[in-house]
Design a protein around this motif. Structure first.
Motif, PDB file in Angstrom:
ATOM      1  N   ASP A  91       0.829  -1.214   0.000  1.00  0.00           N
ATOM      2  CA  ASP A  91       0.000   0.000   0.000  1.00  0.00           C
ATOM      3  C   ASP A  91       0.865   1.265   0.000  1.00  0.00           C
ATOM      4  OD1 ASP A  91      -2.258  -1.435  -0.081  1.00  0.00           O
ATOM      5  OD2 ASP A  91      -2.792  -1.194   2.037  1.00  0.00           O
ATOM      6  N   ARG A 141       2.054   2.019  -3.467  1.00  0.00           N
ATOM      7  CA  ARG A 141       0.982   2.557  -4.320  1.00  0.00           C
ATOM      8  C   ARG A 141       0.737   4.028  -3.957  1.00  0.00           C
ATOM      9  NH1 ARG A 141      -2.308  -0.487  -7.173  1.00  0.00           N
ATOM     10  NH2 ARG A 141      -1.706  -2.318  -5.989  1.00  0.00           N
ATOM     11  N   GLU A 142       0.685   4.294  -2.649  1.00  0.00           N
ATOM     12  CA  GLU A 142       0.464   5.679  -2.198  1.00  0.00           C
ATOM     13  C   GLU A 142       1.599   6.583  -2.648  1.00  0.00           C
ATOM     14  OE1 GLU A 142      -0.050   5.471   2.058  1.00  0.00           O
ATOM     15  OE2 GLU A 142      -1.798   4.174   1.758  1.00  0.00           O
ATOM     16  N   GLU A 148       1.208   7.328  -6.274  1.00  0.00           N
ATOM     17  CA  GLU A 148       0.112   8.302  -6.435  1.00  0.00           C
ATOM     18  C   GLU A 148       0.577   9.707  -6.058  1.00  0.00           C
ATOM     19  OE1 GLU A 148      -3.046   6.287  -4.399  1.00  0.00           O
ATOM     20  OE2 GLU A 148      -3.587   5.243  -6.256  1.00  0.00           O
ATOM     21  N   LEU A 197       2.788  11.029  -8.850  1.00  0.00           N
ATOM     22  CA  LEU A 197       2.002  11.404 -10.043  1.00  0.00           C
ATOM     23  C   LEU A 197       1.244  12.697  -9.779  1.00  0.00           C
ATOM     24  CD1 LEU A 197       0.614   7.967 -11.269  1.00  0.00           C
ATOM     25  CD2 LEU A 197       2.050   9.548 -12.585  1.00  0.00           C
ATOM     26  N   ALA A 198       0.653  12.799  -8.566  1.00  0.00           N
ATOM     27  CA  ALA A 198      -0.138  13.995  -8.232  1.00  0.00           C
ATOM     28  C   ALA A 198       0.740  15.245  -8.229  1.00  0.00           C
ATOM     29  CB  ALA A 198      -0.800  13.815  -6.870  1.00  0.00           C
ATOM     30  N   TYR A 216       1.383  -0.353 -11.532  1.00  0.00           N
ATOM     31  CA  TYR A 216       0.417   0.743 -11.361  1.00  0.00           C
ATOM     32  C   TYR A 216      -0.157   1.163 -12.721  1.00  0.00           C
ATOM     33  CZ  TYR A 216      -1.581   5.087  -9.663  1.00  0.00           C
ATOM     34  OH  TYR A 216      -2.452   6.078  -9.336  1.00  0.00           O
ATOM     35  N   ARG A 234      -4.291   0.727 -15.027  1.00  0.00           N
ATOM     36  CA  ARG A 234      -5.104   1.884 -15.415  1.00  0.00           C
ATOM     37  C   ARG A 234      -5.230   2.011 -16.926  1.00  0.00           C
ATOM     38  NH1 ARG A 234      -3.527   2.112 -10.868  1.00  0.00           N
ATOM     39  NH2 ARG A 234      -4.759   3.105  -9.214  1.00  0.00           N
TER      40      ARG A 234
END
Ligand SMILES: O=P(O)(O)OC[C@H]1O[C@H](OP(=O)(O)OP(=O)(O)O)[C@H](O)[C@@H]1O
Ligand SMILES: O=C(O)c1cc(=O)[nH]c(=O)[nH]1
Length: 215
Positions: free
Chosen positions: A3, A6-7, A10, A13-14, A190, A194
């Motif tokens: 997790d 993945r966070e 993210e 990317l953000a 990841y 998507r």
């Protein structure tokens, strides 16, 4: 993929740290993705990143006495990690960094901060061909200190000087662990999940086929 990985992907990317496109790397390789830690450009973002590095250092169980951040981006990362270790983990460790060009006036030299001694954990952003980390290892050993390991955000899992990845080569040659928060394999997982990243996923696979570790 955990997790926290993945966070972390993210978050990158953000913040536009992780971007897709066409980028020339330090090694001269032309990559369909790039990881630009320069985009961590606010105090809160840097504090969060420092906490992620400190957590990875502690989770790894690697024993170290101090941190070293290679110029340029490694400098801010080592500082942020040192702060997070002190504030969040109750560990006040010395830290140091180098200059890319020696300073000829004032205190002079290329090394700044705590003297390099004991077990030194190198803190940087990414490892591609391993050039930057090898330079740091040379610096640390030249001072009579002992490399403890390498802590990076992203292991690009690319071939180094032979068929192994740069990280695997460094680990084998110097007998030290390379700790990465995430790797190209995680980015691939990841992106593969998507549909909107399907084209990027294809380009990542093609790049890995060219520069990645075989098998
Ligand atoms: O494994 P390698 O092939 O050495 O590539 C990775 C290195 O390249 C970049 O440093 P660079 O010196 O280009 O940039 P910086 O001055 O922005 O830190 C990056 O920050 C890593 O240190
Ligand atoms: O290999 C590099 O030069 C490199 C790759 C990457 O993803 N990010 C970066 O800052 N440098």
């Amino acid at each position: 993929m955990h997790d926290y990985q993945r966070e972390f992907i993210e978050l990158t990317l953000a913040r536009d740290v992780l971007r897709f496109g066409e980028f020339t790397l330090k090694s001269g390789r032309v990559s369909p993705y790039f990881f630009n830690m320069g985009r961590i450009d606010s105090g809160a973002a840097l504090a969060r990143l420092g906490r992620a590095y400190a957590a990875a250092a502690v989770r790894s169980g690697v024993a170290f006495d101090m941190l070293f951040g290679p110029a340029y981006k490694g400098i801010a990362l080592a500082a942020a990690t040192a702060i997070a270790l002190a504030d969040g983990q109750g560990r006040d460790v010395p830290w140091a960094y180098n200059r890319k060009e020696a300073k000829a006036h004032g205190e002079g030299g290329t090394l700044v901060g705590a003297p390099l001694k004991g077990r030194v954990l190198i803190v940087d952003d990414v490892m591609t061909a391993g050039t930057a980390v090898r330079e740091s290892l040379d610096l640390i050993r030249a001072q009579g200190a002992e490399p403890a390991g390498v802590l990076i955000a992203l292991d690009r899992q690319e071939r180094g000087q032979g068929e192994l990845s740069a990280a695997q080569e460094v680990a084998a040659q110097f007998g030290i662990p390379v700790i990465a928060i995430a790797s190209l394999a995680d980015v691939l997982t990841y992106a593969g999940e998507r549909p909107e990243l399907a084209a990027e996923h294809e380009r990542l696979l093609a790049y890995r086929a060219e520069y990645g570790v075989k098998g």
